[in-house]
Design a protein around this motif. Structure first.
Motif, PDB file in Angstrom:
ATOM      1  N   LEU A   1      11.228  -0.333  -6.343  1.00 18.46           N
ATOM      2  CA  LEU A   1      10.583   0.648  -5.459  1.00 18.46           C
ATOM      3  C   LEU A   1       9.131   0.253  -5.193  1.00 18.46           C
ATOM      4  O   LEU A   1       8.632   0.382  -4.075  1.00 18.46           O
ATOM      5  CB  LEU A   1      10.665   2.048  -6.054  1.00 18.46           C
ATOM      6  CG  LEU A   1      10.106   3.182  -5.204  1.00 18.46           C
ATOM      7  CD1 LEU A   1      10.770   3.236  -3.837  1.00 18.46           C
ATOM      8  CD2 LEU A   1      10.282   4.510  -5.923  1.00 18.46           C
ATOM      9  N   ALA A   2       8.456  -0.259  -6.214  1.00 21.95           N
ATOM     10  CA  ALA A   2       7.070  -0.711  -6.042  1.00 21.95           C
ATOM     11  C   ALA A   2       6.991  -1.839  -5.025  1.00 21.95           C
ATOM     12  O   ALA A   2       6.091  -1.865  -4.175  1.00 21.95           O
ATOM     13  CB  ALA A   2       6.493  -1.159  -7.381  1.00 21.95           C
ATOM     14  N   LEU A   3       7.922  -2.770  -5.098  1.00 26.74           N
ATOM     15  CA  LEU A   3       7.948  -3.877  -4.138  1.00 26.74           C
ATOM     16  C   LEU A   3       8.149  -3.354  -2.719  1.00 26.74           C
ATOM     17  O   LEU A   3       7.438  -3.759  -1.791  1.00 26.74           O
ATOM     18  CB  LEU A   3       9.047  -4.869  -4.513  1.00 26.74           C
ATOM     19  CG  LEU A   3       9.231  -6.054  -3.582  1.00 26.74           C
ATOM     20  CD1 LEU A   3       7.982  -6.934  -3.573  1.00 26.74           C
ATOM     21  CD2 LEU A   3      10.456  -6.855  -3.993  1.00 26.74           C
ATOM     22  N   ALA A   4       9.091  -2.432  -2.556  1.00 26.98           N
ATOM     23  CA  ALA A   4       9.340  -1.859  -1.229  1.00 26.98           C
ATOM     24  C   ALA A   4       8.114  -1.118  -0.705  1.00 26.98           C
ATOM     25  O   ALA A   4       7.757  -1.241   0.479  1.00 26.98           O
ATOM     26  CB  ALA A   4      10.550  -0.930  -1.283  1.00 26.98           C
ATOM     27  N   GLU A   5       7.442  -0.371  -1.576  1.00 26.80           N
ATOM     28  CA  GLU A   5       6.261   0.373  -1.138  1.00 26.80           C
ATOM     29  C   GLU A   5       5.101  -0.556  -0.815  1.00 26.80           C
ATOM     30  O   GLU A   5       4.331  -0.284   0.108  1.00 26.80           O
ATOM     31  CB  GLU A   5       5.862   1.399  -2.191  1.00 26.80           C
ATOM     32  CG  GLU A   5       6.802   2.574  -2.216  1.00 26.80           C
ATOM     33  CD  GLU A   5       6.315   3.715  -3.073  1.00 26.80           C
ATOM     34  OE1 GLU A   5       5.088   3.837  -3.306  1.00 26.80           O
ATOM     35  OE2 GLU A   5       7.162   4.512  -3.502  1.00 26.80           O
ATOM     36  N   ALA A   6       4.957  -1.631  -1.554  1.00 27.00           N
ATOM     37  CA  ALA A   6       3.879  -2.586  -1.267  1.00 27.00           C
ATOM     38  C   ALA A   6       4.100  -3.256   0.089  1.00 27.00           C
ATOM     39  O   ALA A   6       3.150  -3.431   0.867  1.00 27.00           O
ATOM     40  CB  ALA A   6       3.784  -3.623  -2.377  1.00 27.00           C
ATOM     41  N   ILE A   7       5.337  -3.608   0.382  1.00 27.60           N
ATOM     42  CA  ILE A   7       5.648  -4.204   1.686  1.00 27.60           C
ATOM     43  C   ILE A   7       5.398  -3.188   2.797  1.00 27.60           C
ATOM     44  O   ILE A   7       4.771  -3.504   3.820  1.00 27.60           O
ATOM     45  CB  ILE A   7       7.103  -4.715   1.707  1.00 27.60           C
ATOM     46  CG1 ILE A   7       7.248  -5.921   0.776  1.00 27.60           C
ATOM     47  CG2 ILE A   7       7.541  -5.069   3.122  1.00 27.60           C
ATOM     48  CD1 ILE A   7       8.681  -6.337   0.509  1.00 27.60           C
ATOM     49  N   ALA A   8       5.869  -1.957   2.599  1.00 26.58           N
ATOM     50  CA  ALA A   8       5.656  -0.906   3.598  1.00 26.58           C
ATOM     51  C   ALA A   8       4.171  -0.636   3.804  1.00 26.58           C
ATOM     52  O   ALA A   8       3.725  -0.395   4.929  1.00 26.58           O
ATOM     53  CB  ALA A   8       6.376   0.372   3.181  1.00 26.58           C
ATOM     54  N   ALA A   9       3.398  -0.688   2.722  1.00 22.14           N
ATOM     55  CA  ALA A   9       1.951  -0.438   2.828  1.00 22.14           C
ATOM     56  C   ALA A   9       1.281  -1.471   3.714  1.00 22.14           C
ATOM     57  O   ALA A   9       0.451  -1.134   4.559  1.00 22.14           O
ATOM     58  CB  ALA A   9       1.324  -0.426   1.438  1.00 22.14           C
ATOM     59  N   GLY A  10       1.628  -2.733   3.523  1.00 27.35           N
ATOM     60  CA  GLY A  10       1.036  -3.790   4.349  1.00 27.35           C
ATOM     61  C   GLY A  10       1.356  -3.616   5.821  1.00 27.35           C
ATOM     62  O   GLY A  10       0.489  -3.772   6.690  1.00 27.35           O
ATOM     63  N   GLN A  11       2.615  -3.281   6.099  1.00 24.70           N
ATOM     64  CA  GLN A  11       3.013  -3.087   7.492  1.00 24.70           C
ATOM     65  C   GLN A  11       2.359  -1.846   8.089  1.00 24.70           C
ATOM     66  O   GLN A  11       1.890  -1.866   9.226  1.00 24.70           O
ATOM     67  CB  GLN A  11       4.534  -2.986   7.584  1.00 24.70           C
ATOM     68  CG  GLN A  11       5.230  -4.276   7.236  1.00 24.70           C
ATOM     69  CD  GLN A  11       6.732  -4.121   7.152  1.00 24.70           C
ATOM     70  OE1 GLN A  11       7.270  -3.017   7.150  1.00 24.70           O
ATOM     71  NE2 GLN A  11       7.420  -5.251   7.066  1.00 24.70           N
ATOM     72  N   LEU A  12       2.320  -0.778   7.320  1.00 25.41           N
ATOM     73  CA  LEU A  12       1.718   0.460   7.809  1.00 25.41           C
ATOM     74  C   LEU A  12       0.226   0.285   8.058  1.00 25.41           C
ATOM     75  O   LEU A  12      -0.312   0.771   9.056  1.00 25.41           O
ATOM     76  CB  LEU A  12       1.966   1.594   6.811  1.00 25.41           C
ATOM     77  CG  LEU A  12       1.547   2.987   7.257  1.00 25.41           C
ATOM     78  CD1 LEU A  12       2.375   3.426   8.462  1.00 25.41           C
ATOM     79  CD2 LEU A  12       1.710   3.968   6.123  1.00 25.41           C
ATOM     80  N   ARG A  13      -0.427  -0.416   7.171  1.00 27.72           N
ATOM     81  CA  ARG A  13      -1.867  -0.635   7.339  1.00 27.72           C
ATOM     82  C   ARG A  13      -2.158  -1.391   8.636  1.00 27.72           C
ATOM     83  O   ARG A  13      -3.077  -1.054   9.379  1.00 27.72           O
ATOM     84  CB  ARG A  13      -2.427  -1.392   6.148  1.00 27.72           C
ATOM     85  CG  ARG A  13      -3.907  -1.577   6.236  1.00 27.72           C
ATOM     86  CD  ARG A  13      -4.449  -2.219   4.999  1.00 27.72           C
ATOM     87  NE  ARG A  13      -5.882  -2.385   5.180  1.00 27.72           N
ATOM     88  CZ  ARG A  13      -6.713  -2.652   4.227  1.00 27.72           C
ATOM     89  NH1 ARG A  13      -6.282  -2.788   2.997  1.00 27.72           N
ATOM     90  NH2 ARG A  13      -7.993  -2.794   4.472  1.00 27.72           N
ATOM     91  N   ALA A  14      -1.367  -2.416   8.910  1.00 27.25           N
ATOM     92  CA  ALA A  14      -1.557  -3.177  10.154  1.00 27.25           C
ATOM     93  C   ALA A  14      -1.340  -2.291  11.373  1.00 27.25           C
ATOM     94  O   ALA A  14      -2.085  -2.386  12.365  1.00 27.25           O
ATOM     95  CB  ALA A  14      -0.596  -4.361  10.181  1.00 27.25           C
ATOM     96  N   ARG A  15      -0.358  -1.423  11.308  1.00 25.75           N
ATOM     97  CA  ARG A  15      -0.071  -0.551  12.439  1.00 25.75           C
ATOM     98  C   ARG A  15      -1.158   0.506  12.623  1.00 25.75           C
ATOM     99  O   ARG A  15      -1.551   0.806  13.753  1.00 25.75           O
ATOM    100  CB  ARG A  15       1.286   0.110  12.248  1.00 25.75           C
ATOM    101  CG  ARG A  15       2.429  -0.896  12.343  1.00 25.75           C
ATOM    102  CD  ARG A  15       3.759  -0.271  12.033  1.00 25.75           C
ATOM    103  NE  ARG A  15       4.083   0.754  13.017  1.00 25.75           N
ATOM    104  CZ  ARG A  15       5.102   1.588  12.891  1.00 25.75           C
ATOM    105  NH1 ARG A  15       5.883   1.531  11.840  1.00 25.75           N
ATOM    106  NH2 ARG A  15       5.331   2.493  13.825  1.00 25.75           N
ATOM    107  N   ILE A  16      -1.647   1.079  11.524  1.00 29.86           N
ATOM    108  CA  ILE A  16      -2.693   2.104  11.628  1.00 29.86           C
ATOM    109  C   ILE A  16      -3.992   1.502  12.143  1.00 29.86           C
ATOM    110  O   ILE A  16      -4.720   2.128  12.903  1.00 29.86           O
ATOM    111  CB  ILE A  16      -2.894   2.811  10.270  1.00 29.86           C
ATOM    112  CG1 ILE A  16      -1.712   3.733   9.986  1.00 29.86           C
ATOM    113  CG2 ILE A  16      -4.196   3.605  10.235  1.00 29.86           C
ATOM    114  CD1 ILE A  16      -1.730   4.393   8.627  1.00 29.86           C
TER     115      ILE A  16
END
Length: 164
Positions: free
Chosen positions: A49-64
């Motif tokens: 779950l941590a790996l999935a959230e870290a990947i999602a965080a990177g993508q979300l940050r770029a989008r925001i």
């Protein structure tokens, strides 16, 4: 109370972990002998779950941050990501307490409990996996923040005009 949702406080997470460590240790004092053998891979789900959230965080940050080639973020996606981050941080802190309680119980008993060595390894993997979930959740929460607009660097008056 303003109803405003603030950032997750590490102090609160540490308190959850400490409280659950105590409860876990107390429970293990009573029921350790009744537990089935603990496999080393048992606590790996928080790490996934941590790996999935870290990947999602990177993508979300770029989008925001409106990086080139990144699609804009729907407000509901950001809100759901923030809710996931806050919940995951608490779950990670609680699971850190569970595995730390196991370690507190078995480490002093390594010399005379046959299962203590394997359970200590499982507890160490569990603590590492749970802490990685806490870290990834806090990172995801941080990535959900909107960047400060450049013109808001100066303090503003109530009428909207900027102070000198």
């Amino acid at each position: 109370m303003s109803g405003r949702l603030g950032p997750t406080r590490v102090r609160d997470l540490a308190g959850y972990a400490a409280g659950v460590t105590l409860l876990s240790w107390l429970a293990l004092r009573q029921w350790y002998g009744d537990l089935p053998p603990l496999s080393w891979f048992l606590p790996l789900s928080p790490a996934l779950l941590a790996l999935a959230e870290a990947i999602a965080a990177g993508q979300l940050r770029a989008r925001i941050r409106h990086r080139p080639g990144a699609a804009p973020v729907e407000p509901l996606v950001a809100a759901r990501s923030l809710a996931l981050a806050k919940a995951s941080a608490v779950v990670g802190a609680v699971m850190t307490g569970v595995w730390a309680g196991l370690l507190v119980y078995v480490l002093p008993r390594l010399d005379f409990l046959a299962a203590a060595g394997g359970d200590a390894r499982t507890g160490a993997v569990g603590v590492a996996a749970a802490l990685s979930l806490v870290g990834a959740a806090l990172w995801l929460e941080y990535c959900c923040r909107t960047p400060t607009p450049p013109d808001s660097d100066r303090p503003a008056r109530p009428d909207g005009s900027h102070l000198p």
